[in-house]
Design a protein around this motif. Structure first.
Motif, mmCIF file in Angstrom:
data_model
loop_
_atom_site.group_PDB
_atom_site.id
_atom_site.type_symbol
_atom_site.label_atom_id
_atom_site.label_comp_id
_atom_site.label_asym_id
_atom_site.label_seq_id
_atom_site.Cartn_x
_atom_site.Cartn_y
_atom_site.Cartn_z
ATOM 1 N N GLU A 11 0.966 -1.374 0.071
ATOM 2 C CA GLU A 11 -0.011 0.151 0.047
ATOM 3 C C GLU A 11 0.867 1.318 -0.154
ATOM 4 O O GLU A 11 0.515 2.252 -0.879
ATOM 5 N N LYS A 12 1.911 1.314 0.801
ATOM 6 C CA LYS A 12 2.668 2.645 0.923
ATOM 7 C C LYS A 12 3.320 2.985 -0.429
ATOM 8 O O LYS A 12 3.247 4.028 -0.821
ATOM 9 N N LEU A 13 3.998 2.048 -1.050
ATOM 10 C CA LEU A 13 4.789 2.297 -2.365
ATOM 11 C C LEU A 13 3.630 2.514 -3.411
ATOM 12 O O LEU A 13 3.812 3.464 -4.161
ATOM 13 N N TYR A 14 2.572 1.867 -3.254
ATOM 14 C CA TYR A 14 1.465 2.033 -4.268
ATOM 15 C C TYR A 14 0.896 3.444 -4.305
ATOM 16 O O TYR A 14 0.778 4.062 -5.362
ATOM 17 N N GLU A 15 0.654 3.932 -3.210
ATOM 18 C CA GLU A 15 -0.055 5.171 -2.929
ATOM 19 C C GLU A 15 1.028 6.165 -3.644
ATOM 20 O O GLU A 15 0.775 7.373 -4.056
ATOM 21 N N GLU A 16 2.360 6.060 -3.166
ATOM 22 C CA GLU A 16 3.410 6.852 -3.484
ATOM 23 C C GLU A 16 3.540 7.132 -4.931
ATOM 24 O O GLU A 16 3.383 8.193 -5.764
ATOM 25 N N LYS A 17 3.629 5.744 -5.628
ATOM 26 C CA LYS A 17 3.775 5.874 -6.950
ATOM 27 C C LYS A 17 2.519 6.466 -7.929
ATOM 28 O O LYS A 17 2.738 7.200 -8.885
ATOM 29 N N PHE A 18 1.428 6.304 -7.489
ATOM 30 C CA PHE A 18 0.022 6.551 -7.853
ATOM 31 C C PHE A 18 0.107 8.114 -7.889
ATOM 32 O O PHE A 18 -0.358 8.914 -8.938
ATOM 33 N N LYS A 19 0.581 8.771 -6.810
ATOM 34 C CA LYS A 19 0.607 10.124 -6.708
ATOM 35 C C LYS A 19 1.558 10.767 -7.855
ATOM 36 O O LYS A 19 1.115 11.869 -8.518
ATOM 37 N N TYR A 20 2.739 10.228 -8.055
ATOM 38 C CA TYR A 20 3.633 10.788 -8.939
ATOM 39 C C TYR A 20 3.232 10.254 -10.350
ATOM 40 O O TYR A 20 3.300 11.193 -11.296
ATOM 41 N N ASP A 21 2.566 9.153 -10.645
ATOM 42 C CA ASP A 21 2.335 8.893 -12.042
ATOM 43 C C ASP A 21 0.834 9.318 -12.579
ATOM 44 O O ASP A 21 0.856 9.600 -13.628
ATOM 45 N N ILE A 22 -0.190 9.284 -11.588
ATOM 46 C CA ILE A 22 -1.559 9.477 -11.940
ATOM 47 C C ILE A 22 -1.903 11.326 -11.958
ATOM 48 O O ILE A 22 -2.525 11.597 -12.893
ATOM 49 N N GLN A 23 -1.552 11.683 -10.754
ATOM 50 C CA GLN A 23 -1.773 13.221 -10.742
ATOM 51 C C GLN A 23 -3.100 13.737 -10.777
ATOM 52 O O GLN A 23 -3.447 14.300 -11.800
ATOM 53 N N ILE A 24 -3.827 12.962 -10.119
ATOM 54 C CA ILE A 24 -5.365 13.365 -10.291
ATOM 55 C C ILE A 24 -6.038 14.036 -9.022
ATOM 56 O O ILE A 24 -7.242 14.441 -8.964
ATOM 57 N N GLY A 25 -5.469 14.277 -7.845
ATOM 58 C CA GLY A 25 -6.037 14.912 -6.911
ATOM 59 C C GLY A 25 -6.640 14.068 -5.994
ATOM 60 O O GLY A 25 -7.598 14.500 -5.072
ATOM 61 N N MET A 26 -6.497 12.665 -5.960
ATOM 62 C CA MET A 26 -6.973 11.927 -5.162
ATOM 63 C C MET A 26 -6.113 10.831 -4.868
ATOM 64 O O MET A 26 -5.268 10.493 -5.758
ATOM 65 N N THR A 27 -6.508 9.936 -3.740
ATOM 66 C CA THR A 27 -5.593 8.703 -3.570
ATOM 67 C C THR A 27 -5.990 7.649 -4.472
ATOM 68 O O THR A 27 -6.986 7.415 -5.027
ATOM 69 N N ALA A 28 -4.961 6.540 -4.478
ATOM 70 C CA ALA A 28 -5.462 5.373 -5.079
ATOM 71 C C ALA A 28 -6.611 4.488 -4.584
ATOM 72 O O ALA A 28 -7.447 3.932 -5.246
ATOM 73 N N LYS A 29 -6.805 4.663 -3.229
ATOM 74 C CA LYS A 29 -7.917 4.070 -2.449
ATOM 75 C C LYS A 29 -9.037 4.539 -3.008
ATOM 76 O O LYS A 29 -10.056 3.891 -3.052
ATOM 77 N N GLU A 30 -8.993 6.088 -2.902
ATOM 78 C CA GLU A 30 -10.204 6.484 -3.311
ATOM 79 C C GLU A 30 -10.770 6.229 -4.757
ATOM 80 O O GLU A 30 -12.057 6.145 -4.819
ATOM 81 N N LEU A 31 -9.746 6.258 -5.757
ATOM 82 C CA LEU A 31 -10.058 5.944 -6.746
ATOM 83 C C LEU A 31 -10.547 4.563 -6.894
ATOM 84 O O LEU A 31 -11.296 4.165 -7.613
ATOM 85 N N TYR A 32 -9.931 3.728 -6.354
ATOM 86 C CA TYR A 32 -10.574 2.276 -6.193
ATOM 87 C C TYR A 32 -11.855 2.105 -5.641
ATOM 88 O O TYR A 32 -12.818 1.408 -6.281
ATOM 89 N N GLU A 33 -12.264 3.058 -4.693
ATOM 90 C CA GLU A 33 -13.676 2.668 -4.267
ATOM 91 C C GLU A 33 -14.631 3.293 -5.208
ATOM 92 O O GLU A 33 -15.808 2.738 -5.402
ATOM 93 N N ARG A 34 -14.238 4.532 -6.077
ATOM 94 C CA ARG A 34 -15.000 4.828 -6.879
ATOM 95 C C ARG A 34 -15.133 3.879 -8.099
ATOM 96 O O ARG A 34 -16.382 3.842 -8.580
ATOM 97 N N ALA A 35 -14.121 3.075 -8.377
ATOM 98 C CA ALA A 35 -14.168 2.125 -9.454
ATOM 99 C C ALA A 35 -15.479 1.174 -8.963
ATOM 100 O O ALA A 35 -15.917 0.451 -9.831
ATOM 101 N N LEU A 36 -15.334 0.674 -7.875
ATOM 102 C CA LEU A 36 -16.282 -0.303 -7.371
ATOM 103 C C LEU A 36 -17.885 0.076 -7.408
ATOM 104 O O LEU A 36 -18.441 -0.597 -7.805
ATOM 105 N N GLU A 37 -17.880 1.440 -7.243
ATOM 106 C CA GLU A 37 -19.224 1.937 -7.343
ATOM 107 C C GLU A 37 -19.478 2.119 -8.951
ATOM 108 O O GLU A 37 -20.765 1.519 -9.433
ATOM 109 N N GLU A 38 -18.637 2.359 -9.809
ATOM 110 C CA GLU A 38 -19.167 2.225 -11.402
ATOM 111 C C GLU A 38 -19.282 0.872 -11.808
ATOM 112 O O GLU A 38 -19.910 0.808 -12.602
ATOM 113 N N LYS A 39 -18.299 0.150 -11.384
ATOM 114 C CA LYS A 39 -18.551 -1.411 -11.686
ATOM 115 C C LYS A 39 -20.064 -1.732 -11.398
ATOM 116 O O LYS A 39 -20.657 -2.468 -12.363
ATOM 117 N N ALA A 40 -20.856 -1.337 -10.323
ATOM 118 C CA ALA A 40 -22.071 -1.888 -10.132
ATOM 119 C C ALA A 40 -22.899 -1.091 -11.074
ATOM 120 O O ALA A 40 -24.024 -1.616 -11.478
#
Length: 602
Positions: free
Chosen positions: A265-294
């Motif tokens: 989790e720690k490295l993933y969140e750090e890499k996400f911050k540098y690579d994606i740059q969307i103003g939310m955490t990886a966990k927040e995007l993941y939770e949003r994706a679960l909602e969109e899947k439904a």
């Protein structure tokens, strides 16, 4: 949505009170610079520093420079040893300090966003070298072939000149692979297997075609002799690296002491911050994706119910909605190309897509920029069924290559599974994504951006997000005549985008195994077995990249709706697309800030 443009602390005390002597006999003091003057001075300082940064960047990363079409350093090859990595780290820390001394509040919006991209890039380098350290565990990072292939096959200079460049660069290949072996410690298993495959494929760049070009060239006998010796040494170095990796793989298989490809989790969140740059955490995007899947499951169930009587007139629907959706998708998937005609069918659709975009006035297309559909080169295989290789801003007129995996070479069962996945409906979505108006079109626009920084420091979420956005945009514009079959397949494809985010996060952070991953893709996302197996492999080879599709797509869609609300009847879809693409490969939040700033200015 938060802006990614940082507010830097005011480090330069440039403001002063305007004082004049009241006594006419006393010399008038020099007037302090106005805010306009100080802004101009800061902008000039930034532009000079930015130019120095880019020049040094290409000296440090000549292979990247070649990919961007900058051939002045094409004869150089970095040797990835400790000394080289220290040079890169020194570069990053030095320029981080220099750029931090600038007051971004005195820069215009375009320069300020350039600064933000540079600062993120420099921070990311330091994090990679000091924390992530993939150079110690990812042997697939070491492969010389791509830049060599570009030098050989791009007509940026006469062949003789390119062969001399190739030869000089080739002289360092043995040292390159020697440094690679010394840099590696305990590799991760998926990366080890990929490195063997792709470096075996690299030998094709140094094969018979190269020898034929050398024989037909105007190089002197001495030059040809030197070239031939260097070629022999380069091939031997690649072969020895492959053997080194194979031996390490055999040894590690016995003990199962590979490095875990999951980064946590720690490295993933750090890499996400540098690579994606969307103003939310990886966990927040993941939770949003679960909602969109439904939500997508509900939309797909509605269409499957509508299509059921057409395709199964004598059969009762299953109660489970996923079973109903799956049955209709399987029926539609029967319509596909053969493994021998797949590449030709891909190629055939490109002009049809271009005609639709032009006819519906969605974008201005540049007909002078060549797109070449080709079989994926051996040194690039093992990662995706289709991909785009576009020229960089320094060589805008070079070919863009649409790489298609050689399905014709696959066993019949694997080929049939992939062909059902990329059936006649999904092939259209694939071509929209990869070609027109997706990656190919976007990257042509990126090369026209006045900001070199925004082109070369490309944001993956924007690039992938644009390609995903165009899939929906094209269907909304009437591509496919609003066919429910095509829309159902589109939702399946879009579900793949969403599932990519869920899959990547759950593998890398939650630690799910292959069985659970396959269930997620095959059962929940309706993917064919071969596609799901390929995606599992891809998710073990990379981290975060699979989230870029949904992250960028969601941000672009939100930005479009925001601009619609602000402009009302003045909103024009084509103008929105062309303005959005004019900012190069910037993160979507940066583009949003720039578009809103321009709107406020108007």
């Amino acid at each position: 949505m938060r802006s990614t443009i940082p507010a830097l602390a005011l480090l330069l005390g440039l403001s002063a009170c305007d004082q004049q002597a009241t006594d006419s006999t006393r010399p008038q003091q020099a007037q302090a610079p106005t805010s306009v003057e100080t802004s101009a001075a800061t902008l000039q300082t930034f532009e000079q520093l930015r130019e120095q940064f880019v020049n040094e960047l290409w000296q440090l990363f000549p292979s990247w420079a070649v990919r961007e079409g900058y051939y002045k350093v094409a004869d150089q090859l970095q040797v990835p040893d400790d000394a080289y990595r220290q040079r890169v780290l020194d570069f990053a820390t030095t320029y981080s300090r220099k750029f931090a001394n600038l007051d971004s509040s005195r820069l215009d919006a375009n320069a300020s966003s350039d600064l933000a991209l540079i600062q993120n890039f420099l921070s990311r380098i330091q994090w990679q070298l000091k924390t992530f350290k993939s150079y110690q565990w990812n042997p697939a990072d070491y492969n010389v072939s791509h830049a060599f292939a570009l030098i050989l096959n791009t007509d940026y200079a006469p062949l003789d000149e390119r062969l001399r460049t190739f030869s000089k660069r080739m002289a360092k290949v043995p040292a390159y692979y020697d440094a690679a072996e010394k840099s590696l410690r305990t590799p991760a298993s998926p990366q080890l297997v990929l490195a063997v495959e792709q470096n075996e494929g690299a030998l094709s760049v140094f094969g018979e075609e190269l020898k034929q070009k050398l024989a037909q060239s105007g190089l002197s006998d001495d030059e040809k002799k030197e070239f031939t010796q260097r070629l022999q040494d380069a091939r031997q170095a690649i072969e020895e690296y492959v053997t080194f990796l194979q031996t390490k793989h055999t040894d590690l298989e016995k003990t199962q002491k590979y490095k875990d490809f999951r980064i946590g989790e720690k490295l993933y969140e750090e890499k996400f911050k540098y690579d994606i740059q969307i103003g939310m955490t990886a966990k927040e995007l993941y939770e949003r994706a679960l909602e969109e899947k439904a939500k997508l499951h509900e939309k797909m169930a509605e269409l499957a119910d509508k299509l059921w009587p057409k395709y199964f007139p004598e059969k009762q629907q299953p109660q489970d909605k996923l079973d109903r959706i799956s049955a209709v998708l399987e029926k539609l998937s029967e319509h596909h190309a053969t493994k021998e005609t797949f590449k030709a069918e891909v190629e055939k659709q490109i002009p049809e897509l271009a005609a639709f975009v032009t006819e519906h006035d969605l974008l201005t297309l540049d007909e002078d920029k060549p797109l070449v559909v080709r079989t994926t080169p051996p040194y690039m295989r093992g990662f995706a069924v289709a991909s785009i290789n576009a020229p960089g801003p320094y060589d805008k007129d070079a070919n863009t290559y649409y790489n298609v995996m050689p399905i014709e070479d696959f066993p019949d069962d694997r080929a049939e599974s992939l062909l059902r996945e990329y059936n006649s409906y999904l092939m259209q979505i694939l071509n929209i994504h990869e070609a027109i108006p997706g990656h190919y079109t976007q990257l042509v626009y990126a090369n026209k951006s006045p900001s070199l920084i925004k082109s070369i420091l490309g944001n993956g979420a924007m690039i992938e997000g644009w390609a995903v956005y165009t899939e929906r945009m094209m269907l909304e514009a009437g591509y496919g005549d609003f066919s429910p079959e095509l829309w159902l397949m589109y939702y399946k494809w879009n579900l793949r985008t969403v599932t990519n985010t869920i899959l990547d996060y759950e593998i890398q952070v939650k630690g799910i195994d292959e069985e659970r991953a396959m269930e997620l893709m095959v059962r929940d996302a309706f993917q064919q077995q071969a596609e799901a197996m390929g995606k599992w492999r891809r998710a073990t080879l990379s981290q975060v990249q699979l989230t870029s599709y949904f992250a960028g797509y969601a941000d672009i869609l939100a930005l479009r709706e925001e601009m619609k609300q602000k402009l009302g009847e003045k909103f024009n879809l084509k103008e929105f697309h062309e303005k959005f693409l004019s900012y190069g490969n910037s993160p979507v939040p940066v583009i949003r800030e720039l578009m809103l700033a321009e709107l406020d200015g108007q």
